[in-house]
Design an enzyme around this catalytic site. Structure first.
Site, PDB file in Angstrom:
ATOM      1  N   ALA A  65      -6.471  -0.117   1.864  1.00  0.00           N
ATOM      2  CA  ALA A  65      -7.176  -1.274   0.589  1.00  0.00           C
ATOM      3  C   ALA A  65      -8.441  -1.705   2.109  1.00  0.00           C
ATOM      4  CB  ALA A  65      -6.276  -2.207  -0.301  1.00  0.00           C
ATOM      5  N   GLY A 112      -4.028   2.202  -0.846  1.00  0.00           N
ATOM      6  CA  GLY A 112      -4.939   2.534  -2.087  1.00  0.00           C
ATOM      7  C   GLY A 112      -5.109   4.042  -1.117  1.00  0.00           C
ATOM      8  N   GLU A 115      -3.017   6.905  -3.413  1.00  0.00           N
ATOM      9  CA  GLU A 115      -2.799   6.235  -4.413  1.00  0.00           C
ATOM     10  C   GLU A 115      -4.554   6.629  -5.004  1.00  0.00           C
ATOM     11  OE1 GLU A 115      -2.413   1.884  -4.028  1.00  0.00           O
ATOM     12  OE2 GLU A 115      -1.172   2.153  -5.053  1.00  0.00           O
ATOM     13  N   GLU A 135       2.289  -1.230   2.326  1.00  0.00           N
ATOM     14  CA  GLU A 135       2.084  -2.628   1.733  1.00  0.00           C
ATOM     15  C   GLU A 135       3.019  -3.488   1.764  1.00  0.00           C
ATOM     16  OE1 GLU A 135       1.108   0.076   0.017  1.00  0.00           O
ATOM     17  OE2 GLU A 135      -0.669   0.313  -1.171  1.00  0.00           O
TER      18      GLU A 135
END
Ligand code: CO8
Length: 261
Positions: A65, A112, A115, A135
């Site tokens: 992200a 992300g 993911e 993260e």
């Protein structure tokens, strides 16, 4: 359709989506995340597309992200604003696509980005690929399937290790752990994945869809329920013209000509 953060190209029944924020290592900002959901939905709705490829190109898949965009958001923003809807719609589009989605991963697939690859049906990676959920290093945690899909893909020990330490898994370890279906050299990645996708798109579409549904069910269902679903789907394929064509072609020693592709 043109996009600010993506390149989309269609050829031979295959739609290739390339994440295109090279200066930010394809970090998933809201624009990219929204556009990606829309692009997957658009390719999924196109009956001429038999397989979708998702890639970041031959340098990096996605470094997660967009931290710079996210850093000042509050809990309220993340819970109530457009952000969770955009994220949910993007992952839902990939997860619920009936057309297979193959991830072609070179370089970093982090946070992300990891993911996103995990939401695809399978991953082909280069030897430079690095998967991780870092993260924890910025004081937060995975938020789009890292604790769930990664655990189902590689088991609890490796998922806990990666999420708690933030360490990266290289391509070899990822292949051994079952995260990656095959490793190819960096310069062969896109050609190889296009060929794989073209092969999938050349098959009978309804049979492809039933296989995808059946394998997906295996991830969550009880074995007996999954086996029953598989037997029913196997029997159901005999209702397809393409199944008759495939079997007749075998008996007649010729290539099948599938109508529904
Ligand atoms: N967000 C924003 N910008 C990024 C990101 C990122 N995640 N990753 C890299 N960039 C930018 C850098 O800021 C830099 O920009 P600039 O040149 O303007 O300074 C440029 O990309 C190149 O990066 P580096 O100079 O850092 O390149 P290095 O080769 O030295 O390092 C790394 C590469 C290791 C990938 C490093 O950039 C890094 O650690 N990035 C952050 C990785 C990370 O922590 N990812 C997890 C983010 S949180 C997350 O993904 C939560 C997901 C929740 C749900 C998803 C919803 C969409």
């Amino acid at each position: 359709m043109t996009y600010e953060t993506l390149l989309v190209e269609v050829a031979d029944g295959v739609g290739v989506i390339t994440l295109n924020r090279p200066k930010a290592m394809n970090a998933l900002n809201q624009t990219l995340t929204r556009e990606l959901g829309e692009a997957v939905d658009a390719l999924e709705a196109d009956q001429a597309i038999g397989c979708i490829v998702l890639t970041g190109g031959d340098q990096v898949f996605a470094a997660g992200a967009d931290i710079k965009e996210m850093k000042d958001l509050s809990f309220h923003d993340l819970y109530v604003s457009d952000f969770p809807r955009i994220q949910r719609d993007c992952w839902r589009a990939i997860d619920e696509a009936r057309t297979p989605v193959v991830a072609a991963v070179a370089g970093f697939a982090l946070g992300g980005g990891c993911e996103l690859a995990l939401a695809c049906d399978f991953i082909v990676a280069t030897d430079s690929a690095k998967f991780g959920q870092p993260e924890i290093g910025i004081g937060t945690m995975p938020g789009a399937g890292g604790t769930q899909r990664l655990t189902k893909a590689v088991g609890k020990a490796k998922a806990m290790d990666m999420c708690l330490t933030g360490r990266m898994m290289d391509a070899e370890e990822a292949e051994r752990a079952g995260l990656v279906s095959q490793i190819v050299s960096a310069d062969a990645l896109l050609d190889t994945v296009r060929k794989v996708a073209k092969k999938i798109a050349s098959h009978s579409r309804p049979a492809v869809m039933m296989i995808k549904e059946s394998v997906d069910l295996a991830v969550d269902a009880d074995l007996q329920d999954g086996l029953l679903f598989e037997r029913r789907n196997f029997a159901a394929t005999f209702a397809f013209e393409d199944c008759k064509e495939g079997m007749n072609a075998f008996a007649e020693k010729r290539k099948p000509v599938f109508k529904h592709r």
